[in-house]
Design a protein around this motif. Structure first.
Motif, PDB file in Angstrom:
ATOM      1  N   SER A   1       8.591  -1.687  -6.171  1.00  0.00           N
ATOM      2  CA  SER A   1       7.554  -1.999  -5.055  1.00  0.00           C
ATOM      3  C   SER A   1       7.313  -3.342  -5.022  1.00  0.00           C
ATOM      4  O   SER A   1       6.553  -4.192  -4.280  1.00  0.00           O
ATOM      5  N   ASP A   2       8.192  -4.185  -5.961  1.00  0.00           N
ATOM      6  CA  ASP A   2       8.292  -5.773  -6.034  1.00  0.00           C
ATOM      7  C   ASP A   2       9.785  -6.176  -5.466  1.00  0.00           C
ATOM      8  O   ASP A   2      10.298  -7.007  -5.886  1.00  0.00           O
TER       9      ASP A   2
ATOM     10  N   MET B   1       7.684  -0.263 -11.391  1.00  0.00           N
ATOM     11  CA  MET B   1       7.566  -0.664  -9.923  1.00  0.00           C
ATOM     12  C   MET B   1       8.217   0.525  -9.173  1.00  0.00           C
ATOM     13  O   MET B   1       8.096   0.316  -7.813  1.00  0.00           O
TER      14      MET B   1
ATOM     15  N   ASN C   1       0.014   4.014  -5.530  1.00  0.00           N
ATOM     16  CA  ASN C   1      -0.511   3.329  -4.591  1.00  0.00           C
ATOM     17  C   ASN C   1      -1.810   3.572  -4.305  1.00  0.00           C
ATOM     18  O   ASN C   1      -2.356   3.094  -2.904  1.00  0.00           O
TER      19      ASN C   1
ATOM     20  N   HIS D   1      -1.197  -6.744 -11.096  1.00  0.00           N
ATOM     21  CA  HIS D   1       0.183  -7.143 -10.903  1.00  0.00           C
ATOM     22  C   HIS D   1       0.123  -7.536  -9.423  1.00  0.00           C
ATOM     23  O   HIS D   1       1.315  -7.634  -9.013  1.00  0.00           O
TER      24      HIS D   1
ATOM     25  N   THR E   1       5.516 -10.974  -2.385  1.00  0.00           N
ATOM     26  CA  THR E   1       4.426 -10.116  -2.601  1.00  0.00           C
ATOM     27  C   THR E   1       3.720  -9.323  -1.511  1.00  0.00           C
ATOM     28  O   THR E   1       3.293  -8.232  -1.539  1.00  0.00           O
TER      29      THR E   1
ATOM     30  N   ASN F   1       5.813  -6.324  -0.508  1.00  0.00           N
ATOM     31  CA  ASN F   1       5.601  -5.132  -1.670  1.00  0.00           C
ATOM     32  C   ASN F   1       4.178  -4.729  -1.262  1.00  0.00           C
ATOM     33  O   ASN F   1       4.096  -3.283  -1.298  1.00  0.00           O
ATOM     34  N   ILE F   2       3.233  -5.252  -1.043  1.00  0.00           N
ATOM     35  CA  ILE F   2       1.920  -4.822  -0.681  1.00  0.00           C
ATOM     36  C   ILE F   2       1.928  -3.908   0.397  1.00  0.00           C
ATOM     37  O   ILE F   2       1.527  -2.814   0.682  1.00  0.00           O
TER      38      ILE F   2
ATOM     39  N   LYS G   1      -3.119  -0.713  -3.694  1.00  0.00           N
ATOM     40  CA  LYS G   1      -3.906   0.381  -4.141  1.00  0.00           C
ATOM     41  C   LYS G   1      -4.892   0.985  -2.840  1.00  0.00           C
ATOM     42  O   LYS G   1      -5.871   0.062  -2.593  1.00  0.00           O
TER      43      LYS G   1
ATOM     44  N   SER H   1      -0.123  -5.417  -7.122  1.00  0.00           N
ATOM     45  CA  SER H   1       0.311  -4.244  -6.501  1.00  0.00           C
ATOM     46  C   SER H   1      -0.805  -3.389  -5.495  1.00  0.00           C
ATOM     47  O   SER H   1      -1.712  -3.520  -5.824  1.00  0.00           O
TER      48      SER H   1
ATOM     49  N   GLY I   1       4.083  -0.749  -0.373  1.00  0.00           N
ATOM     50  CA  GLY I   1       3.216   0.372  -1.304  1.00  0.00           C
ATOM     51  C   GLY I   1       2.156   0.942  -0.480  1.00  0.00           C
ATOM     52  O   GLY I   1       2.009   1.901  -0.605  1.00  0.00           O
TER      53      GLY I   1
END
Length: 805
Positions: A237-238, A270, A547, A630, A592, A595-596, A634, A632, A599
């Motif tokens: 995810s990163d 990740m 996520n 972090h 970032t 990755n967002i 959600k 990530s 996710g």
């Protein structure tokens, strides 16, 4: 226990500071209290590490930054403080149990192969080299539980979990000869696979099998490759440059990609192969049932069973009175509601009209030890014949399972007689014992009630039954907890700390009695009664994905409808993309942001295609994408659209969507499907790239309808004009172009032209080649209708037809 830390990564390392040179000469030795063989850049070292209580193992581990083992000599072999590791004059690397060298514990078996020395490389590979500088032996070819960037897992080798108390590995990752990558329990039962055998067979030419390999790169990409063809691709995810990564098969049977976070000084998960840990076969041991406790899996025992080891619940359970395999007094069947017992594929299927038929069928069959009724409408009953029972229990699962146990003893031998009564010697004595036992029980009950009453009065605590103990009892059940309105009112200090407000209601920060920080959402416009509301809460609570925001509990009291979620420390994505406040600092960089986006796409794909009930979100927007500590993604508010339906029909619903994110079908009375969420995601993806709203009337007229303007810029090859200027060139060009193309594919006005969310994930990951997206024929008209038909507030309220939820 944090599952993000491997078993050996938690160990205490005790090393002497002495370091030897890069090349290890023949005759060199290591001892548990001596030096290390360290790589030139001090990245990795080979040496003894302390397992505690005077027990050691030999392995390769990160030297300075992280005490994490990536390879062990002999997997689970252990030695004492008197052990010695020697690179012999004959070129053989040998681990002895003591300095006397009386017993060989492990060896490389390289004697007589012209070995002239050894090297500990900065890649993490320990090698024995010959006079031609060729590798005679290397640790990369004998992996244990971990792969590091630059290392390959080839056919015929595997990863196995490292166990502290056993030399037998429980879980194995195997690269099979048919092209599949599989996770196995005890080399027998596969509970996860890559499903790539068909793609692999298509590459076979004239019976020649392509060379298979699995590798992890420093960007966090896990690839299964046959020759030069990629059979499967998984991204952390990163995704992006980070040399400190590893792929580890953890002791709990899950395969995970870890990245090192320098800020927190820890490994962060990740990616993981099995999203729901309870789906890992046998993790809770025989007769153990896996449940969820505040988003984390825990192991419990069924009624009538007790843990084999109360300190280690994953070791399994045993029947309190006797083992079914040895009891001689007959057997009976006990019911386990809301429970699925996993079975081998070879276990039989029996057609049964009802649960009683399944139960009686198992009771009559001497080889049956358990049976499962999935209650999926198929009318089938699955029998288990293996004495290893592994199960998943959740309060809202429809399945019912049955366990065969020994008959409980009856008559005078019945256990549980009160200590106040003497052992019965006659019928008269029995009656006296019963009277005395009853009197004792009554007296103890009265005494306990007086004590509780006194305690509550002194503490001014209102006794309300089991709900007062939710911090212990309900949390352990794994189900969404039912709170009272007063409890949530107290937790949020009368709803004083408002985090935000969306289409479904306001959200407040709160703290529960067990000091857990939560986000409490007060729902508005709920049309459902208690029963329907709890059914929908059950569906939301049964979804588990890395996520998705976890649902802690709910409140349904009178007119109050509230949901309690895990608190996300970094709040919602919109605050970083559109706000000029201090929350935008530090700015979300491109890595970032991507990755967002990835996710979020994975979470929506899970809701659409992987969870038990198809869930259409209906309100995908940056405000509903929360960020953890972090950063990530959600996704929140999933499943809430159905809570606002009118009546009980499947196709009619009242939904609050948000201006700028509604697909055209919302405005044309066409069926709402999962493709409607795809459209919303496309708009969000465009906003992540650009850092601005997709509709902003304050902008110049050309840019106010941003998607239209952005598409024309894309057509003209001016892709950088779409990108948020605050990123200052910190971009990965191929990734950026791919993301822009995906966003335009997602916002096609025809639902049939949009990809599914699972395809969106593959497109973002680069596993599917993208064609040029066409300009939606009615793009300008549709976007204008979005603006004209929506009220000036953030949300609109209309009635539409829905295909599935």
């Amino acid at each position: 226990m944090n599952l993000g830390i491997t078993l050996l990564g938690c160990l205490l390392f005790i090393f002497a500071p002495s370091i030897v040179s890069q090349t290890i000469s023949l005759g060199s030795t290591l001892t548990p209290t001596g030096n290390l063989w360290v790589s030139p850049g001090n990245a990795f070292a080979l040496g003894f590490y302390n397992l505690g209580q005077g027990i050691y193992s030999v392995g390769v581990f990160y030297h300075k930054q992280i005490s994490t083992v990536v390879w062990t000599a002999g997997r689970n072999l252990t030695v004492t403080k008197d052990a010695i590791l020697e690179l012999g004059q004959d070129g053989n690397l040998v681990l002895y149990n003591s300095s006397s060298k009386a017993v060989t514990v492990w060896e490389s078996k390289t004697s007589g192969q012209n070995v002239v020395g050894a090297d500990m490389n900065d890649t993490g590979n320990f090698v024995l080299v010959n006079s031609s500088s060729q590798f005679v032996w290397q640790s990369f070819q004998y992996p244990t539980d971990t792969l590091v960037p630059g290392q390959q897992l080839m056919t015929g080798t595997n990863l196995s979990t490292v166990q502290a108390d056993s030399s037998i590995s429980t879980y194995t990752l195997t690269l099979e000869t048919n092209g599949n990558l599989s996770l196995y329990w005890k080399n027998d039962l596969s509970y996860w696979g890559s499903d790539t055998s068909s793609a692999y067979s298509n590459l076979s030419v004239s019976g020649n099998s392509p060379k298979l390999g699995l590798s992890l790169d420093s960007n966090g990409r896990l690839q299964l490759v046959a020759n030069s063809s990629v059979l499967a691709n998984w991204l952390s995810s990163d995704y992006g440059p980070n040399p400190l990564r590893r792929l580890t098969l953890d002791a709990d049977g899950n395969l995970r990609i870890y990245s090192w976070a320098a800020e927190s000084g820890s490994w962060i998960v990740m990616w993981q192969a099995v999203e729901n840990q309870c789906d890992v076969y046998g993790w809770c041991g025989s007769y153990g049932l896996c449940t969820y406790n505040i988003g984390a899996p825990i192991c419990n025992c069924p009624a009538g069973f007790k843990p084999l080891d109360s300190q280690q619940p994953t070791k399994g359970c045993k029947f309190i009175d006797a083992d079914i395999a040895t009891c001689g007094g007959g057997s009976q069947v006990v019911s386990l509601n809301h429970t699925v017992l996993f079975a081998y594929e070879s276990d039989n299927f029996l057609v049964s009209d009802n649960d009683e038929g399944c139960k009686s069928g198992c009771l009559k069959d001497p080889t049956c030890v358990a049976a499962i009724v999935p209650n999926d409408g198929a009318g089938k009953c699955r029998q288990k014949r293996s004495h290893f029972i592994s199960g998943y229990q959740f309060p809202f699962l429809q399945a019912t399972s049955y366990l065969k146990v020994c008959n409980l003893p009856t008559g005078p031998a019945t256990p549980g007689v009160s200590e106040c009564s003497p052992a019965p010697k006659s019928s008269k004595g029995s009656r006296i014992g019963i009277v005395i036992g009853t009197t004792c029980t009554f007296a103890v009950t009265i005494l306990l009630e007086v004590c509780v009453w006194g305690f509550c009065c002194r503490r001014r605590i209102t006794f309300r039954g089991p709900l007062s103990n939710y911090a212990v009892l309900d949390f352990a059940s794994g189900a969404p907890i039912k709170f009272t309105y007063r409890e949530l009112q107290s937790a949020t200090k009368n709803f004083s700390n408002k985090l935000g407000e969306g289409g479904f209601g306001a959200v407040y920060k709160g703290t529960l009695l067990n000091k857990t920080t939560v986000a409490v959402k007060k729902l508005e416009g709920i049309q459902q009664g208690e029963k329907e509301f709890r059914m929908e809460v059950a569906i939301i609570g049964s979804t588990h994905h890395i996520n998705l925001v976890h649902l802690v509990g709910f409140c349904s009291e009178g007119s109050h409808r509230l949901l309690v979620y895990d608190y996300m420390a970094n709040l919602s994505l919109d605050r970083y993309l559109f706000s000029d406040s201090e929350l935008t600092k530090p700015l979300l960089n491109w890595k970032t942001r991507f990755n967002i986006a990835l996710g979020t796409a994975r979470a929506i794909a899970y809701l659409h295609e992987e969870c038990r009930d198809c869930i259409i979100h209906c309100d995908i927007k940056p405000e509903n994408i929360l960020l953890d500590e972090h950063l990530s993604a959600k996704v929140s508010d999933f499943g809430l659209a159905k809570l606002l339906k009118e009546g009980h029909g499947r196709t009619q619903t009242t939904v609050r969507g948000t201006r700028g994110y509604l697909a055209p079908e919302w405005l044309t009375d066409l069926p709402i499907t999962t493709k409607s969420d795809v459209f919303s995601f496309g708009m969000v993806l465009l906003e992540i790239i650009s850092g601005r709203r997709n509709y902003d009337p304050s902008m110049d007229s050309d840019k106010s309808k941003f998607p239209t303007w952005a598409f024309h810029q894309f057509e003209a090859g001016q892709i950088m004009s779409i990108v948020d200027e605050r990123l200052h060139g910190e971009l990965e060009s191929n990734q950026l172009e791919r993301a822009v193309q995906v966003s335009f594919w997602c916002i096609q006005d025809q639902a049939s032209h949009r990809p599914s969310m699972s395809k969106v994930v593959q497109m973002l990951e680069g596993n599917i080649l993208l064609g040029e997206p066409p300009m939606p024929k009615s793009f300008d008209e549709i976007h204008s209708r979005h603006v004209q038909q929506q009220p000036p507030t953030a949300s609109g309220l209309s009635s539409f037809s829905v295909e599935c939820f």
